[in-house]
Design a protein around this motif. Structure first.
Motif, PDB file in Angstrom:
ATOM      1  N   MET A   1       0.848  -1.188   0.000  1.00 15.54           N
ATOM      2  CA  MET A   1       0.000   0.000   0.000  1.00 15.54           C
ATOM      3  C   MET A   1       0.890   1.247   0.000  1.00 15.54           C
ATOM      4  O   MET A   1       1.647   1.484   0.937  1.00 15.54           O
ATOM      5  N   GLU A   2       0.812   2.014  -1.090  1.00 13.88           N
ATOM      6  CA  GLU A   2       1.582   3.257  -1.178  1.00 13.88           C
ATOM      7  C   GLU A   2       0.629   4.443  -1.210  1.00 13.88           C
ATOM      8  O   GLU A   2      -0.554   4.323  -1.548  1.00 13.88           O
ATOM      9  N   TYR A   3       1.175   5.613  -0.870  1.00 19.74           N
ATOM     10  CA  TYR A   3       0.393   6.839  -0.781  1.00 19.74           C
ATOM     11  C   TYR A   3       0.958   7.874  -1.743  1.00 19.74           C
ATOM     12  O   TYR A   3       2.181   8.035  -1.849  1.00 19.74           O
ATOM     13  N   ILE A   4       0.056   8.539  -2.438  1.00 22.43           N
ATOM     14  CA  ILE A   4       0.465   9.541  -3.422  1.00 22.43           C
ATOM     15  C   ILE A   4      -0.208  10.863  -3.094  1.00 22.43           C
ATOM     16  O   ILE A   4      -1.229  10.916  -2.407  1.00 22.43           O
ATOM     17  N   SER A   5       0.376  11.946  -3.591  1.00 20.38           N
ATOM     18  CA  SER A   5      -0.183  13.273  -3.353  1.00 20.38           C
ATOM     19  C   SER A   5      -1.394  13.521  -4.235  1.00 20.38           C
ATOM     20  O   SER A   5      -1.428  13.113  -5.400  1.00 20.38           O
ATOM     21  N   THR A   6      -2.369  14.212  -3.692  1.00 21.08           N
ATOM     22  CA  THR A   6      -3.555  14.590  -4.463  1.00 21.08           C
ATOM     23  C   THR A   6      -3.194  15.495  -5.646  1.00 21.08           C
ATOM     24  O   THR A   6      -3.982  15.637  -6.576  1.00 21.08           O
ATOM     25  N   GLY A  11       6.684  11.962  -5.009  1.00 20.79           N
ATOM     26  CA  GLY A  11       6.840  10.528  -5.154  1.00 20.79           C
ATOM     27  C   GLY A  11       5.965   9.771  -4.171  1.00 20.79           C
ATOM     28  O   GLY A  11       5.555  10.306  -3.137  1.00 20.79           O
ATOM     29  N   ALA A  12       5.683   8.508  -4.493  1.00 19.98           N
ATOM     30  CA  ALA A  12       4.871   7.666  -3.604  1.00 19.98           C
ATOM     31  C   ALA A  12       5.647   7.360  -2.326  1.00 19.98           C
ATOM     32  O   ALA A  12       6.870   7.220  -2.344  1.00 19.98           O
ATOM     33  N   VAL A  13       4.927   7.264  -1.210  1.00 22.81           N
ATOM     34  CA  VAL A  13       5.534   6.937   0.086  1.00 22.81           C
ATOM     35  C   VAL A  13       4.731   5.803   0.724  1.00 22.81           C
ATOM     36  O   VAL A  13       3.593   5.540   0.349  1.00 22.81           O
ATOM     37  N   ASP A  14       5.343   5.144   1.710  1.00 25.99           N
ATOM     38  CA  ASP A  14       4.599   4.139   2.468  1.00 25.99           C
ATOM     39  C   ASP A  14       3.886   4.817   3.634  1.00 25.99           C
ATOM     40  O   ASP A  14       3.918   6.052   3.774  1.00 25.99           O
ATOM     41  N   PHE A  15       3.225   4.027   4.490  1.00 28.24           N
ATOM     42  CA  PHE A  15       2.470   4.611   5.603  1.00 28.24           C
ATOM     43  C   PHE A  15       3.368   5.453   6.513  1.00 28.24           C
ATOM     44  O   PHE A  15       2.970   6.535   6.949  1.00 28.24           O
ATOM     45  N   GLU A  16       4.569   4.966   6.773  1.00 30.07           N
ATOM     46  CA  GLU A  16       5.485   5.728   7.630  1.00 30.07           C
ATOM     47  C   GLU A  16       5.793   7.088   7.017  1.00 30.07           C
ATOM     48  O   GLU A  16       5.798   8.115   7.707  1.00 30.07           O
ATOM     49  N   GLY A  17       6.017   7.119   5.711  1.00 35.54           N
ATOM     50  CA  GLY A  17       6.289   8.389   5.032  1.00 35.54           C
ATOM     51  C   GLY A  17       5.115   9.343   5.109  1.00 35.54           C
ATOM     52  O   GLY A  17       5.283  10.548   5.330  1.00 35.54           O
ATOM     53  N   ALA A  18       3.901   8.811   4.934  1.00 34.64           N
ATOM     54  CA  ALA A  18       2.696   9.653   5.015  1.00 34.64           C
ATOM     55  C   ALA A  18       2.487  10.160   6.442  1.00 34.64           C
ATOM     56  O   ALA A  18       2.110  11.312   6.656  1.00 34.64           O
ATOM     57  N   LEU A  19       2.739   9.300   7.416  1.00 38.77           N
ATOM     58  CA  LEU A  19       2.568   9.670   8.829  1.00 38.77           C
ATOM     59  C   LEU A  19       3.453  10.849   9.197  1.00 38.77           C
ATOM     60  O   LEU A  19       3.006  11.793   9.865  1.00 38.77           O
ATOM     61  N   PHE A  20       4.710  10.817   8.757  1.00 43.20           N
ATOM     62  CA  PHE A  20       5.657  11.852   9.168  1.00 43.20           C
ATOM     63  C   PHE A  20       5.630  13.080   8.275  1.00 43.20           C
ATOM     64  O   PHE A  20       6.314  14.061   8.562  1.00 43.20           O
ATOM     65  N   SER A  21       4.833  13.073   7.225  1.00 45.76           N
ATOM     66  CA  SER A  21       4.841  14.198   6.293  1.00 45.76           C
ATOM     67  C   SER A  21       3.755  15.233   6.556  1.00 45.76           C
ATOM     68  O   SER A  21       3.992  16.424   6.433  1.00 45.76           O
ATOM     69  N   PHE A  23       1.411  17.392   5.132  1.00 42.48           N
ATOM     70  CA  PHE A  23       1.270  17.813   3.732  1.00 42.48           C
ATOM     71  C   PHE A  23       2.314  17.104   2.882  1.00 42.48           C
ATOM     72  O   PHE A  23       3.436  16.846   3.329  1.00 42.48           O
ATOM     73  N   ALA A  24       1.956  16.799   1.637  1.00 40.86           N
ATOM     74  CA  ALA A  24       2.932  16.283   0.682  1.00 40.86           C
ATOM     75  C   ALA A  24       3.853  17.431   0.259  1.00 40.86           C
ATOM     76  O   ALA A  24       3.473  18.605   0.356  1.00 40.86           O
ATOM     77  N   PRO A  25       5.070  17.125  -0.224  1.00 43.71           N
ATOM     78  CA  PRO A  25       6.012  18.192  -0.609  1.00 43.71           C
ATOM     79  C   PRO A  25       5.480  19.150  -1.662  1.00 43.71           C
ATOM     80  O   PRO A  25       5.913  20.302  -1.733  1.00 43.71           O
ATOM     81  N   ASP A  26       4.527  18.695  -2.496  1.00 42.59           N
ATOM     82  CA  ASP A  26       3.976  19.576  -3.537  1.00 42.59           C
ATOM     83  C   ASP A  26       2.777  20.372  -3.050  1.00 42.59           C
ATOM     84  O   ASP A  26       2.094  21.038  -3.836  1.00 42.59           O
ATOM     85  N   GLY A  27       2.506  20.316  -1.741  1.00 41.19           N
ATOM     86  CA  GLY A  27       1.377  21.063  -1.187  1.00 41.19           C
ATOM     87  C   GLY A  27       0.082  20.291  -1.134  1.00 41.19           C
ATOM     88  O   GLY A  27      -0.905  20.758  -0.565  1.00 41.19           O
ATOM     89  N   GLY A  28       0.068  19.102  -1.726  1.00 38.24           N
ATOM     90  CA  GLY A  28      -1.135  18.279  -1.707  1.00 38.24           C
ATOM     91  C   GLY A  28      -1.249  17.471  -0.427  1.00 38.24           C
ATOM     92  O   GLY A  28      -0.484  17.655   0.527  1.00 38.24           O
ATOM     93  N   LEU A  29      -2.207  16.550  -0.415  1.00 41.09           N
ATOM     94  CA  LEU A  29      -2.437  15.688   0.742  1.00 41.09           C
ATOM     95  C   LEU A  29      -2.277  14.236   0.306  1.00 41.09           C
ATOM     96  O   LEU A  29      -2.662  13.864  -0.807  1.00 41.09           O
ATOM     97  N   PHE A  30      -1.724  13.416   1.187  1.00 41.27           N
ATOM     98  CA  PHE A  30      -1.509  12.017   0.831  1.00 41.27           C
ATOM     99  C   PHE A  30      -2.815  11.223   0.882  1.00 41.27           C
ATOM    100  O   PHE A  30      -3.630  11.395   1.791  1.00 41.27           O
ATOM    101  N   MET A  31      -2.967  10.369  -0.124  1.00 42.51           N
ATOM    102  CA  MET A  31      -4.088   9.441  -0.205  1.00 42.51           C
ATOM    103  C   MET A  31      -3.564   8.092  -0.675  1.00 42.51           C
ATOM    104  O   MET A  31      -2.566   8.021  -1.398  1.00 42.51           O
ATOM    105  N   PRO A  32      -4.233   6.985  -0.270  1.00 41.81           N
ATOM    106  CA  PRO A  32      -3.782   5.676  -0.742  1.00 41.81           C
ATOM    107  C   PRO A  32      -3.929   5.563  -2.249  1.00 41.81           C
ATOM    108  O   PRO A  32      -4.892   6.076  -2.831  1.00 41.81           O
ATOM    109  N   GLN A  33      -2.939   4.909  -2.865  1.00 39.04           N
ATOM    110  CA  GLN A  33      -2.953   4.754  -4.322  1.00 39.04           C
ATOM    111  C   GLN A  33      -4.175   3.968  -4.782  1.00 39.04           C
ATOM    112  O   GLN A  33      -4.696   4.184  -5.870  1.00 39.04           O
ATOM    113  N   ARG A  34      -4.628   3.046  -3.936  1.00 44.62           N
ATOM    114  CA  ARG A  34      -5.860   2.315  -4.250  1.00 44.62           C
ATOM    115  C   ARG A  34      -6.679   2.157  -2.971  1.00 44.62           C
ATOM    116  O   ARG A  34      -6.133   2.085  -1.868  1.00 44.62           O
ATOM    117  N   ILE A  35      -7.987   2.132  -3.123  1.00 45.95           N
ATOM    118  CA  ILE A  35      -8.905   1.953  -1.994  1.00 45.95           C
ATOM    119  C   ILE A  35      -9.392   0.504  -2.029  1.00 45.95           C
ATOM    120  O   ILE A  35     -10.008   0.087  -3.020  1.00 45.95           O
TER     121      ILE A  35
END
Length: 471
Positions: A1-6, A11-21, A23-35
């Protein structure tokens, strides 16, 4: 399960990356690549699960076992809920006239945010101890988030938390739940401005990439994905408690009424629906009605000012989680989401494309409530049930009383009435205060004022730097 910015620029991150971020670096919000999509048999099997068991099942779908082994995840969630006052963690009160109230407020601070933030605090501690890392948490609060976030990390040696609260715009109890926590890692700022103003210096510090990286800045507001994933469980539990029978095909629909401000909780509902849970979602707001106007008219635009209401935690003009909802409904169209949100950031006014507005109308219903509506709902609920609602829960009850329905309905109750004495008194009701709240007025307090005209971002920056030097 990877997370991408809206917004598609990170770049895609894992749960740990989303937890510590946050906001995403591009100003968006992380969401799972698939539901994940759940079938009817899975839903029937889950229907007998307790609330903590549902949290564990749902988290295991979004947090891979190579990151957090399943047994460890279970232990973390058990620890998170160990301080809750109700044996079931959450509780459904079945009241007269079909009013079902799901009490999400049995945590330490008597607010629903204790549910997600107690888990987030445990997830943080797990990864920080593993990596021998320190983080700086920045939180802006309109009332309840700050105290729940503080309770999630207080006393942790590898976390410093900086909380900005709107002085005089949250209740005395909400403020005291933050300013009475005298811990070396807790830093509370009382800002002379509303909750949207408070977000500005926080966004400025996160936008300073070098500073954010140097001090490992992260957010525990509902921009943080870990908050959302825990809140998905509210909807599954509400559904299983209120559905008449799961023996039919298709499964019956339950309407869930959601008081919302920043849009995090209603985002979790949209994800639950996307996962196959047969729910009808109603977003209910106070007079700060940008979400209601967006749903009804496709008008995602700021009003002239934030209105102070009895439901103060929902006094928000910029519900940043709408970005997640628009991304979800656009079919994960990052380019469209980026274009829309950048346009909104510049003009603070946005008309949704017709197709996107149609999908929003298919997904959400909405309602707004005035202070008078809130007071009437609080009074009626007391008269009929001898049951006290907080003003935010009363926004949901107002919808229930004014919109009779033909399907089972559940109103989410985000906070205990005990935190909102002024609203109760305005409704002619008598507050019932537990001793944990009464004692707050006798305790020592500590906070740093942020005055109008000060450079709040600079004050925060200097305090973060000074705190880091003392470690």
């Amino acid at each position: 399960m990877e997370y991408i910015s809206t917004r598609g620029g990170a770049g895609a991150v894992d749960f740990e990356g989303a937890l510590f971020s946050g906001f995403a670096p591009d100003g968006g919000l992380f969401m799972p690549q698939r539901i994940p999509l759940l079938d009817g048999d899975t839903l029937r099997r889950w229907s007998c699960f307790s609330y903590p068991e549902l949290v564990k099942e749902l988290c295991s779908l979004f947090i891979t076992a190579d990151l957090v082994p399943r047994s460890t995840l279970s232990d973390l969630i058990n620890r998170a809920f160990s301080r809750f006052k109700h044996k079931d963690v959450v509780h459904l009160s079945r009241l007269k006239d079909g009013l079902n109230v799901l009490e999400l407020w049995h945590g330490v601070t008597y607010a629903f945010k204790d549910l997600s933030l107690s888990c987030t605090g445990q997830f943080l501690q797990y990864f920080l101890e593993k990596k021998q890392k320190h983080v700086t948490v920045l939180v802006g609060t309109s009332g309840d988030t700050g105290s729940s976030a503080i309770e999630g990390v207080r006393g942790q040696k590898n976390v410093d938390i900086f909380v900005l609260l709107p002085k005089g715009l949250c209740t005395q109890i909400q403020e005291l739940q933050m300013t009475t926590v005298i811990e070396d890692n807790v830093h509370v700022f009382a800002a002379h401005g509303n909750s949207d103003k408070i977000d500005e210096p926080i966004k400025e510090l996160f936008a300073d990439v070098n500073f954010a990286r140097k001090y490992n800045l992260m957010s525990l507001n509902s921009v943080n994905w870990s908050r959302i994933v825990v809140q998905i469980a509210h909807y599954f539990y509400a559904y299983f408690q209120c559905a008449p029978s799961l023996d039919t095909t298709p499964l019956p629909t339950v309407e869930i009424v959601v008081p919302t401000g920043g849009g995090g909780n209603i985002t979790a509902g949209c994800i639950a629906r996307k996962m196959g849970l047969p729910i009808r979602l109603v977003a209910v707001v106070n007079s700060n009605d940008i979400i209601h106007r967006t749903v009804q008219h496709g008008d995602f635009s700021l009003s002239e000012s934030v209105k102070a209401t009895l439901a103060s935690a929902m006094d928000i003009q910029e519900p940043y989680n709408m970005e997640r909802i628009l991304w979800l409904l656009s079919g994960s169209d990052s380019q469209l989401t980026k274009t829309l949100m950048e346009r909104f950031c510049v003009s603070k006014s946005l008309k949704l494309p017709e197709d996107l507005h149609r999908k929003l109308l298919e997904t959400l219903h909405s309602c707004s409530a005035s202070d008078e509506d809130i007071v009437r709902a609080m009074q009626r609920c007391w008269d009929e049930n001898r049951y006290l609602l907080c003003p935010h829960s009363a926004v949901a009850a107002h919808y229930h009383y004014s919109q009779p329905g033909s399907i089972p309905r559940c109103c989410l109750a985000p906070a205990s009435a005990a935190k909102f004495q002024d609203a109760l008194l305005q409704a002619g009701l008598v507050p019932q205060l537990p001793p944990e709240i009464t004692v707050l007025t006798t305790m020592e307090t500590r906070s740093t004022p942020l005055e109008r005209g000060q450079n709040w971002a600079q004050v925060l920056r200097e305090e973060i730097e000074t705190t880091a030097q003392r470690r």
